[in-house]
Design an enzyme around this catalytic site. Sequence first.
Site, short mmCIF file in Angstrom:
data_model
loop_
_atom_site.label_atom_id
_atom_site.label_comp_id
_atom_site.label_asym_id
_atom_site.label_seq_id
_atom_site.Cartn_x
_atom_site.Cartn_y
_atom_site.Cartn_z
N TYR A 1 0.85 -1.20 0.00
CA TYR A 1 0.00 0.00 0.00
C TYR A 1 0.88 1.24 0.00
O TYR A 1 1.80 1.36 0.82
CB TYR A 1 -0.90 0.01 1.24
CG TYR A 1 -1.81 1.22 1.33
CD1 TYR A 1 -2.88 1.36 0.46
CD2 TYR A 1 -1.58 2.20 2.28
CE1 TYR A 1 -3.72 2.47 0.53
CE2 TYR A 1 -2.42 3.30 2.38
CZ TYR A 1 -3.48 3.44 1.51
OH TYR A 1 -4.30 4.53 1.58
N ASP B 1 9.34 3.15 -0.52
CA ASP B 1 8.31 3.72 0.33
C ASP B 1 8.63 3.33 1.77
O ASP B 1 8.26 2.26 2.23
CB ASP B 1 6.94 3.20 -0.10
CG ASP B 1 5.81 3.74 0.78
OD1 ASP B 1 6.09 4.37 1.80
OD2 ASP B 1 4.64 3.49 0.44
N LYS C 1 5.11 9.19 9.09
CA LYS C 1 4.85 8.63 10.41
C LYS C 1 5.86 9.12 11.45
O LYS C 1 5.67 10.17 12.06
CB LYS C 1 4.77 7.11 10.34
CG LYS C 1 3.63 6.63 9.43
CD LYS C 1 3.46 5.14 9.46
CE LYS C 1 2.39 4.67 8.48
NZ LYS C 1 1.03 5.07 8.82
#
Length: 435
Positions: free
Chosen positions: A147, A245, A273
């Site tokens: 994702y 990513d 994050k």
Amino acid sequence: MNANRYTKSAAAFARAKAVLPGGVNSPVRSCKAVGRDPIFIASATGPYVNDIDGNRYIDYVGSYGPAILGHAPPEVVEAVKKAAEKGFSFGMPTEAESELAELVIDAVESVEVVRFVNSGTEAVMSAIRLARAATGRSKIIKCTGCYHGHSDSLLVQAGSGATTLGVPSSPGVPASITSHTLLVPYNDVHAMAHAFDQHGADSGGIACIVIEPIAGNMGCVPPADGYLQALRQLCDRHNALLIFDEVMTGFRVALGGAQSIYNVTPDLTCLGKVIGGGLPCAAYGGREDLMRQVAPDGPMYQAGTLSGNPLAMAAGIATMKLLREGSVYKTLEHHSRLLQDGLTMAAQAAGVSLSVTRVGSMICPFFRKAAPTNYEEATTSDTKAFGSFFRHMLDSGIALPPSQYETWFVSATHDEDVIQETVTAATEAMKQLHS
């Protein structure tokens, strides 16, 4: 489940459903996959979250990664307070942006220049745009089950075959956009090579591979030995770019990210994050010759009114400084291993099929005999067993991500006592699966 324990959360969810789609602002929070409604959080500190009914839980959601130092670490709270007193947002540069950029560049060897954005979705979307601009090509390769945010070109599902043209996985996404996205299985070098063989280096060819170096959105699935190195070689051979990513893994599995663990240098890296210390912040960065193509230095346009927000910069700076000092990663490794071993032994004692994968403080117990290596294998896990396990753990005061396919996160405040309490609860939960 003792419904009386969750009375206020039930009322809050009913209220939320009247004004929010599904009562939540991100789908997994609805807890549909585990057969119950969500709890609503009032506060958090260290390894604990507290719901509005007054229940306290040991937390392994960790805001899906950012809470690496535990919730509300005092140094970060103080930094945000000081920044807030000076104003929330200016739409003009601050020195804090440069300070955090310098900390990122110092930590991540492949990043020479960095651009801050507001979310992981925005970071990956921008990095892919840059890859297309730099190569003059349109196609991208991603792995099924990885994702990378909800931008149109990445909301795809696979068809049949080892390499497939992406078809939209959501209404509202035009097939003309996802047709430029090629999907291959994670950990399959041959499928990647086949994709490059099938699509040449012309204007319609492959601009980049975008990949989670450690898959974290199908559960925690590590790369096979040599896999990431092979991707680097394929990109070099075909003059394509390699995008890591590391929104989830960046500063989480190591200060230098997953790329420092596996000794692979991507062309571009996406971060999020941890980088914002829990506040909305993300970034993409990489080789200077690529990043200088971003406006205003170059023609590739990307902008954001709240990018480099001073509160997020303050939280990120404080977090990064704490991660650079002391033995945070050694502590995380030790306690995460204790949790992994404890869950494994609890399952063995109860006769439950369980495989626990882990890289650093990212961990996932799969309810299947062998650890999965890709999305297709992960989806053969016993999700019914996980749902029962989740509900028992929540009633025992342990908050887990509400899906078999979400990674658990250990923080620096999850000490041995907290881990032991978790393992004890897991032991009882495993027994209940056969009762």
